[in-house]
Design a protein around this motif. Structure first.
Motif, mmCIF file in Angstrom:
data_model
loop_
_atom_site.group_PDB
_atom_site.id
_atom_site.type_symbol
_atom_site.label_atom_id
_atom_site.label_comp_id
_atom_site.label_asym_id
_atom_site.label_seq_id
_atom_site.Cartn_x
_atom_site.Cartn_y
_atom_site.Cartn_z
ATOM 1 N N LEU A 1 0.904 -1.303 0.041
ATOM 2 C CA LEU A 1 -0.045 0.045 0.033
ATOM 3 C C LEU A 1 0.837 1.443 0.029
ATOM 4 O O LEU A 1 0.783 2.260 -0.728
ATOM 5 N N ARG A 2 1.918 1.104 0.834
ATOM 6 C CA ARG A 2 2.799 2.464 0.978
ATOM 7 C C ARG A 2 3.479 2.636 -0.351
ATOM 8 O O ARG A 2 3.665 3.933 -0.696
ATOM 9 N N LEU A 3 4.024 1.526 -0.841
ATOM 10 C CA LEU A 3 4.953 1.783 -2.249
ATOM 11 C C LEU A 3 4.023 2.393 -3.248
ATOM 12 O O LEU A 3 4.336 3.219 -3.954
ATOM 13 N N HIS A 4 2.578 1.542 -3.236
ATOM 14 C CA HIS A 4 1.836 2.045 -4.082
ATOM 15 C C HIS A 4 1.475 3.487 -4.261
ATOM 16 O O HIS A 4 1.591 4.363 -5.082
ATOM 17 N N SER A 5 1.334 4.215 -3.063
ATOM 18 C CA SER A 5 1.154 5.331 -2.993
ATOM 19 C C SER A 5 2.207 6.420 -3.124
ATOM 20 O O SER A 5 2.048 7.355 -3.483
ATOM 21 N N LEU A 6 3.230 5.863 -2.732
ATOM 22 C CA LEU A 6 4.644 6.706 -3.092
ATOM 23 C C LEU A 6 4.673 6.719 -4.492
ATOM 24 O O LEU A 6 5.017 7.872 -5.244
ATOM 25 N N LEU A 7 4.473 5.712 -5.301
ATOM 26 C CA LEU A 7 4.598 5.849 -7.013
ATOM 27 C C LEU A 7 3.289 6.988 -7.255
ATOM 28 O O LEU A 7 3.642 7.693 -8.357
ATOM 29 N N LEU A 8 2.175 6.832 -6.593
ATOM 30 C CA LEU A 8 0.998 7.805 -6.976
ATOM 31 C C LEU A 8 1.689 9.137 -6.738
ATOM 32 O O LEU A 8 1.525 10.074 -7.884
ATOM 33 N N ILE A 9 2.632 9.360 -5.696
ATOM 34 C CA ILE A 9 3.035 10.665 -5.409
ATOM 35 C C ILE A 9 4.119 11.191 -6.543
ATOM 36 O O ILE A 9 4.177 12.287 -6.767
#
Lengths: 65, 436
Positions: free
Chosen positions: B125-133
Motif C-alpha cells: 500500500l505504501r509503495l503504491h502510494s509513493l509511486l502515485l505521489i
C-alpha cells in the motif's frame, strides 16, 4: 492556468493521502478499497465509482417490483 | 490564492502525518519533487515544507506504536560508504566555494530521505502510494508543460521549473522519462476507471513533454526504455503493436525544429553542444586523476572558474579525443552522472556509485525472478520491472546529464530494496512451511 493545475494537484494529493491513511488501518492482507484501490492481478476487471441503484433481475419480487 | 490554499491544506496534513508516518514520507517526496515554493509568491512560499515534513515524519515515527526498524542491507551499507566519501571530498574540496557545502547538504537530505523510505514504506500500500505521489509531483510539471506545448501547436519549448535540478530541458526530459514506466504500472493495477483514464492521459502528456523539450538525450532514453521493454517482453508482437503507433504518434506531434535537432545526433563530433560535454568529461577525468580517491568535491569543475581554467591547461593528455579549446569565460557542468561523480568524488566515489546502481538493478532482477510463479506477488515483480525501466532511462539519458544526486533515482533505489525485502520474507516463510 498554472494556479488551476496547482489546485487540482493539491486536491489529488489530498485524496491520495486520505485514501492511503484510511487503507493503512485495514487489516493486513486485505486489498485497499476506494478510488485509488488496486488490483491483486492486472487481469482483474476495472470498476467505476458509480453506485448502481438498479436491482438485479433475480432479486425481483413476484409482482415484478 | 495559491498561498491560502496551501496553508489550509497544510493544516489538514499535519494531523495525518502524526497519525501515520508514511503520510509524512509521501508529503516529503511531493515537496522534494514538485518544489511548491516555486509556485507560490506570498507568505506560504517562504515556508520550508521539506524540512517541516521531514521533522513531522521523525516525530510521528517516535510517537507511533509501529516499530520502524533500520535494516543495514548491502546497498544501504554502500550508500553510507558513499556518504563518507562525499563528506571527505567536501572537506578536501579543491575549491572553497560555498556551493560545495550547500550541494553536500542537499545530498545528505536525499540520503536521509532514502533511509526513511526504506524504514517506513514497507508495505505494498505504501509503495503504491509513493509511486502515485511521484507521478503527481513531477508529473504536475510535465502535465502543465505538455498542455502549453499542445496549445501553441508545438511552438512552446519545454523547460523545467526555474531553480530546481530539473530546470534544464534535458534534465526535465529525463525526469519525465523516468515517470513513464511508473504510470504504466499504476495504470495496469488501478481498479477505478477514472484513475486509469487519468494515468493513461498523464502517460501521453509526459511523452509529449519529452518531445517538447527538444532533448536528444530524451529521444535516446525513450528509445532505450522502449528497446529494453521490447527485449524483456514475453509478448513481443503485442509490444511492437503498442509501441510503434505510440512512437509514430509522438513523431507526428513533433515540430520541425525537433527533427532538425535530432538530425544533429549523427554529427555529434561536429556538434558544439555535444563536444562541450566531451570537454567537461575530460575536465572531470583530469580532476579525478589528480585526486583519485576523493575527487575535487561537489561541483568540482563547475563551481569555480579558476579551477576550470587551471584544468583547461591539463587536459591535453586526452587529445586523442579531438575537441576544441575549452571555454575561458565560464565553468561548465560535468554533463554526465558518471563523470560528475568521478570529478566530484574520485574513482572511489564512482566505484561506490556504480555499485549502488548495480545493486538496485540486481534487486529488480531478483524480485522479478522470484515472483514469476507466485500470483499473489505478481505486483512486486511488475513494480520491480517498472522501476528497472526507470533506471534504464536514468542510466542511459543520465550519461550526458549532471543528475547524479537526483531525489527520484534514490527514491526508486529504496523501492527496489523494499521489494527485495518483501519477496525474501515471503520466500523465507514458504521455506519454513515446506520444511515444517
Amino acid at each position: 492556468m498554472e494556479a488551476i493545475f496547482f489546485l487540482l494537484d493539491i486536491i489529488v494529493l489530498y485524496l491520495i493521502l486520505l485514501w492511503s491513511l484510511r487503507a493503512d488501518f485495514q487489516p493486513p492482507g486485505e486489498t485497499p478499497k476506494g478510488v485509488f484501490g488496486y488490483k491483486d492481478n492486472p487481469d482483474e476487471p476495472t470498476v467505476t465509482a458509480r453506485v448502481s441503484t438498479r436491482r438485479t433481475p433475480g432479486k425481483r419480487g413476484k409482482d415484478g417490483s | 490564492m495559491r498561498d491560502l490554499l496551501m496553508l489550509f491544506a497544510l493544516i489538514g496534513m499535519i494531523p495525518m502525518i502524526l497519525k501515520k508516518p508514511h503520510i509524512g514520507v509521501l508529503l516529503w517526496a511531493w515537496t522534494a519533487l514538485l518544489g511548491p515554493n516555486n509556485l507560490m509568491y506570498g507568505i506560504a512560499g517562504s515556508i520550508r515544507y521539506n524540512l517541516l515534513f521531514a521533522i513531522l515524519t521523525f516525530v510521528s515515527m517516535i510517537i507511533n506504536r509501529e516499530k520502524f526498524k533500520f535494516r543495514m542491507g548491502a546497498i544501504t551499507a554502500i550508500m553510507f560508504l558513499f556518504v563518507i566519501v562525499t563528506t571527505i571530498s567536501t572537506y578536501t574540496a579543491i575549491t572553497d566555494a560555498e556551493v560545495v557545502k550547500s550541494e553536500w547538504e542537499k545530498f545528505l537530505k536525499v540520503v536521509v530521505f532514502f533511509v526513511i523510505v526504506g524504514m517506513v514504506m514497507t508495505t505494498r500500500l505504501r509503495l503504491h502510494s509513493l509511486l502515485l505521489i511521484f507521478c503527481i509531483s513531477l508529473g504536475f510539471h510535465g502535465f502543465a508543460e505538455a498542455l502549453k506545448f499542445l496549445a501553441t501547436g508545438g511552438g512552446h519549448h519545454i523547460f523545467g521549473p526555474g531553480k530546481s535540478i530539473i530546470g534544464d530541458n534535458n534534465h526535465f526530459a529525463l525526469a519525465m522519462l523516468m515517470l513513464l514506466p511508473l504510470t504504466i504500472y499504476l495504470f495496469r493495477y488501478s481498479k477505478e476507471k477514472v484513475v486509469r483514464v487519468s494515468l493513461i492521459g498523464l502517460f501521453v502528456l509526459l511523452s509529449i513533454a519529452v518531445i517538447g523539450t527538444l532533448s536528444r538525450g530524451g529521444l535516446l532514453g525513450m528509445l532505450a526504455v522502449g528497446g529494453w521493454a521490447l527485449l524483456r517482453s514475453n509478448k513481443k508482437f503485442v509490444a511492437i503493436i503498442l509501441l510503434v503507433p505510440l512512437f509514430l504518434g509522438l513523431l507526428a506531434l513533433a515540430p520541425d525544429k525537433w527533427f532538425d535537432r535530432m538530425d544533429t545526433i549523427e554529427e555529434a563530433d561536429q556538434d558544439r553542444s555535444f563536444m562541450g560535454r566531451v570537454i567537461s568529461w575530460k575536465m572531470a577525468t583530469a580532476v579525478a586523476l589528480d585526486h583519485p580517491f576523493f575527487g575535487g568535491g561537489f561541483h568540482a569543475i563547475q563551481g569555480d572558474l579558476d579551477i576550470w581554467l587551471q584544468y583547461s591547461e591539463r587536459i591535453h593528455f586526452l587529445d586523442f579525443i579531438p575537441t576544441r579549446e575549452p571555454d575561458t569565460k565560464r565553468a561548465h557542468a560535468a554533463h554526465s552522472i558518471y563523470f560528475q561523480v568521478l570529478g566530484d568524488h574520485g574513482f572511489l566515489g564512482l566505484f561506490l556509485f556504480l555499485l549502488i546502481l548495480a545493486g538496485a538493478w540486481l534487486n529488480t532482477f531478483h524480485v522479478m525472478r522470484h515472483t514469476q510463479r507466485k500470483p499473489d506477488l505478481k505486483w512486486a515483480g511488475d513494480m520491480a520491472y517498472a522501476v528497472q525501466l526507470s533506471l534504464v532511462a536514468y542510466c542511459v539519458s543520465g550519461a550526458a546529464l549532471s543528475m547524479a544526486y537526483f531525489d527520484l533515482s534514490y527514491g526508486l533505489i529504496a523501492v527496489t530494496i523494499i521489494l527485495r525485502r518483501i519477496v525474501n520474507q515471503r520466500l523465507a516463510t514458504d521455506n519454513a512451511r515446506r520444511s515444517f
